[in-house]
Structure formats: structure tokens, C-alpha cells
Design a protein around this motif. Sequence first.
Motif, PDB file in Angstrom:
ATOM      1  N   LEU A   1      51.957 -66.555   8.691  1.00  0.00           N
ATOM      2  CA  LEU A   1      51.073 -67.714   8.673  1.00  0.00           C
ATOM      3  C   LEU A   1      51.419 -68.587   7.477  1.00  0.00           C
ATOM      4  CD1 LEU A   1      48.543 -69.246   9.700  1.00  0.00           C
ATOM      5  CD2 LEU A   1      47.214 -67.831   8.138  1.00  0.00           C
ATOM      6  N   ASP A   2      51.624 -69.850   7.726  1.00  0.00           N
ATOM      7  CA  ASP A   2      51.831 -70.818   6.654  1.00  0.00           C
ATOM      8  C   ASP A   2      50.472 -71.449   6.379  1.00  0.00           C
ATOM      9  OD1 ASP A   2      52.398 -72.936   4.982  1.00  0.00           O
ATOM     10  OD2 ASP A   2      54.056 -73.708   6.203  1.00  0.00           O
ATOM     11  N   PRO A   3      49.779 -71.029   5.307  1.00  0.00           N
ATOM     12  CA  PRO A   3      48.414 -71.520   5.058  1.00  0.00           C
ATOM     13  C   PRO A   3      48.327 -73.039   4.934  1.00  0.00           C
ATOM     14  CG  PRO A   3      48.939 -69.698   3.577  1.00  0.00           C
ATOM     15  CD  PRO A   3      50.205 -70.063   4.294  1.00  0.00           C
ATOM     16  N   ASP A   4      49.317 -73.665   4.311  1.00  0.00           N
ATOM     17  CA  ASP A   4      49.275 -75.119   4.152  1.00  0.00           C
ATOM     18  C   ASP A   4      49.401 -75.823   5.494  1.00  0.00           C
ATOM     19  OD1 ASP A   4      48.950 -74.958   1.398  1.00  0.00           O
ATOM     20  OD2 ASP A   4      51.124 -74.934   1.041  1.00  0.00           O
ATOM     21  N   ALA A   5      50.288 -75.348   6.352  1.00  0.00           N
ATOM     22  CA  ALA A   5      50.446 -75.944   7.676  1.00  0.00           C
ATOM     23  C   ALA A   5      49.201 -75.710   8.524  1.00  0.00           C
ATOM     24  CB  ALA A   5      51.678 -75.362   8.372  1.00  0.00           C
ATOM     25  N   PHE A   6      48.609 -74.524   8.410  1.00  0.00           N
ATOM     26  CA  PHE A   6      47.388 -74.212   9.155  1.00  0.00           C
ATOM     27  C   PHE A   6      46.241 -75.131   8.727  1.00  0.00           C
ATOM     28  CE2 PHE A   6      43.542 -71.552   9.794  1.00  0.00           C
ATOM     29  CZ  PHE A   6      43.606 -71.458  11.180  1.00  0.00           C
ATOM     30  N   ARG A   7      46.081 -75.287   7.421  1.00  0.00           N
ATOM     31  CA  ARG A   7      45.034 -76.155   6.873  1.00  0.00           C
ATOM     32  C   ARG A   7      45.249 -77.606   7.315  1.00  0.00           C
ATOM     33  NH1 ARG A   7      45.947 -74.990   1.956  1.00  0.00           N
ATOM     34  NH2 ARG A   7      44.710 -73.112   2.012  1.00  0.00           N
ATOM     35  N   ALA A   8      46.489 -78.067   7.259  1.00  0.00           N
ATOM     36  CA  ALA A   8      46.804 -79.442   7.671  1.00  0.00           C
ATOM     37  C   ALA A   8      46.554 -79.635   9.166  1.00  0.00           C
ATOM     38  CB  ALA A   8      48.254 -79.776   7.322  1.00  0.00           C
ATOM     39  N   SER A   9      46.859 -78.623   9.964  1.00  0.00           N
ATOM     40  CA  SER A   9      46.633 -78.704  11.414  1.00  0.00           C
ATOM     41  C   SER A   9      45.150 -78.823  11.727  1.00  0.00           C
ATOM     42  CB  SER A   9      47.205 -77.481  12.120  1.00  0.00           C
ATOM     43  OG  SER A   9      48.581 -77.393  11.920  1.00  0.00           O
ATOM     44  N   LEU A  10      44.339 -77.981  11.091  1.00  0.00           N
ATOM     45  CA  LEU A  10      42.893 -78.047  11.325  1.00  0.00           C
ATOM     46  C   LEU A  10      42.327 -79.382  10.861  1.00  0.00           C
ATOM     47  CD1 LEU A  10      41.634 -74.464  10.438  1.00  0.00           C
ATOM     48  CD2 LEU A  10      41.842 -75.515  12.689  1.00  0.00           C
ATOM     49  N   ALA A  11      42.793 -79.864   9.717  1.00  0.00           N
ATOM     50  CA  ALA A  11      42.319 -81.155   9.207  1.00  0.00           C
ATOM     51  C   ALA A  11      42.665 -82.278  10.177  1.00  0.00           C
ATOM     52  CB  ALA A  11      42.916 -81.427   7.827  1.00  0.00           C
ATOM     53  N   GLU A  12      43.828 -82.221  10.799  1.00  0.00           N
ATOM     54  CA  GLU A  12      44.235 -83.252  11.753  1.00  0.00           C
ATOM     55  C   GLU A  12      43.378 -83.207  13.013  1.00  0.00           C
ATOM     56  OE1 GLU A  12      46.259 -86.483  13.407  1.00  0.00           O
ATOM     57  OE2 GLU A  12      45.981 -85.791  11.355  1.00  0.00           O
ATOM     58  N   VAL A  13      43.059 -82.004  13.481  1.00  0.00           N
ATOM     59  CA  VAL A  13      42.198 -81.884  14.664  1.00  0.00           C
ATOM     60  C   VAL A  13      40.819 -82.479  14.357  1.00  0.00           C
ATOM     61  CG1 VAL A  13      41.004 -80.228  16.164  1.00  0.00           C
ATOM     62  CG2 VAL A  13      43.419 -79.921  15.650  1.00  0.00           C
ATOM     63  N   VAL A  14      40.266 -82.161  13.204  1.00  0.00           N
ATOM     64  CA  VAL A  14      38.960 -82.697  12.809  1.00  0.00           C
ATOM     65  C   VAL A  14      39.029 -84.217  12.644  1.00  0.00           C
ATOM     66  CG1 VAL A  14      37.233 -82.713  10.962  1.00  0.00           C
ATOM     67  CG2 VAL A  14      38.167 -80.541  11.782  1.00  0.00           C
ATOM     68  N   ARG A  15      40.118 -84.718  12.087  1.00  0.00           N
ATOM     69  CA  ARG A  15      40.269 -86.169  11.898  1.00  0.00           C
ATOM     70  C   ARG A  15      40.270 -86.895  13.236  1.00  0.00           C
ATOM     71  NH1 ARG A  15      43.549 -90.217  12.308  1.00  0.00           N
ATOM     72  NH2 ARG A  15      45.241 -89.007  13.181  1.00  0.00           N
ATOM     73  N   ARG A  16      40.899 -86.305  14.245  1.00  0.00           N
ATOM     74  CA  ARG A  16      41.033 -86.962  15.547  1.00  0.00           C
ATOM     75  C   ARG A  16      39.772 -86.913  16.400  1.00  0.00           C
ATOM     76  NH1 ARG A  16      46.886 -85.585  18.151  1.00  0.00           N
ATOM     77  NH2 ARG A  16      48.146 -86.309  16.406  1.00  0.00           N
TER      78      ARG A  16
END
Length: 114
Positions: free
Chosen positions: A68-83
Motif C-alpha cells: 500500500l502506498d499511503p500517499d497515493a491512497f490518501r490522494a485517491s480518497l481526497a480526489e473522490v471526496v473532491r469530485r
Amino acid sequence: MSGPQPRADESATQRKRARLAQLLREKAQRPQLHPVSFSQRRLWFLDRLEPGSIGYVMPAALRLSGALDPDAFRASLAEVVRRHAALRTTFAMSTASRCNRCILPRRSSRSCTT
């Protein structure tokens, strides 16, 4: 004949545009209150009637394997919430005892005030 006087006019126009852009950025950062739909009001009422009920919760779990890449995971969740505004939506009571839907700005840690 009057000669061109673009410098003073251009400067004032640029200041006005800059001020307008600043005001629009500030407005975009404020939470927005909207009236709720009948269905949302019904769900809100049921939650007030029986707080913490899981009647409308649809649990699901996924098992992932691999690193698991924590930074990529965090960025992915943030993008879903942003959209998706639904993931930034909370419900709040106004002073008139009305339930309002509060949509938080796309990148904000603020909460709605009524």
C-alpha cells in the motif's frame, strides 16, 4: 481632441478584476447551505428519532493484497471526496429549527454554521 488615457483606466479595471477574483475565491471557500429534499428530511428525522441506527447503512468490506502506498491512497480518497458533493455534505439545524444540507468547499476543513 483628447488623446488616449489607457493607463489610469486600465489600472482601475485591473484593480477591480483583482478584487472580484479575490471575492469569488473567498465565496468558494465558504460552506453552502441548501434546503433538504423530502427524502433527506425523512432520513434526518429517522436519525433524530433513533440516533445511531444502522437501518440505512449498507456495510461492505474489501480485502486488498499487495503493498500500500499511503500517499497515493490518501490522494485517491481526497480526489473522490473532491469530485462528489454527497461525500462533503452534512446536515445542520438552522435557528428556525429547519434542517439544511451543508456542502463543504472542495478543499476545506471548516464546518457549517447556521
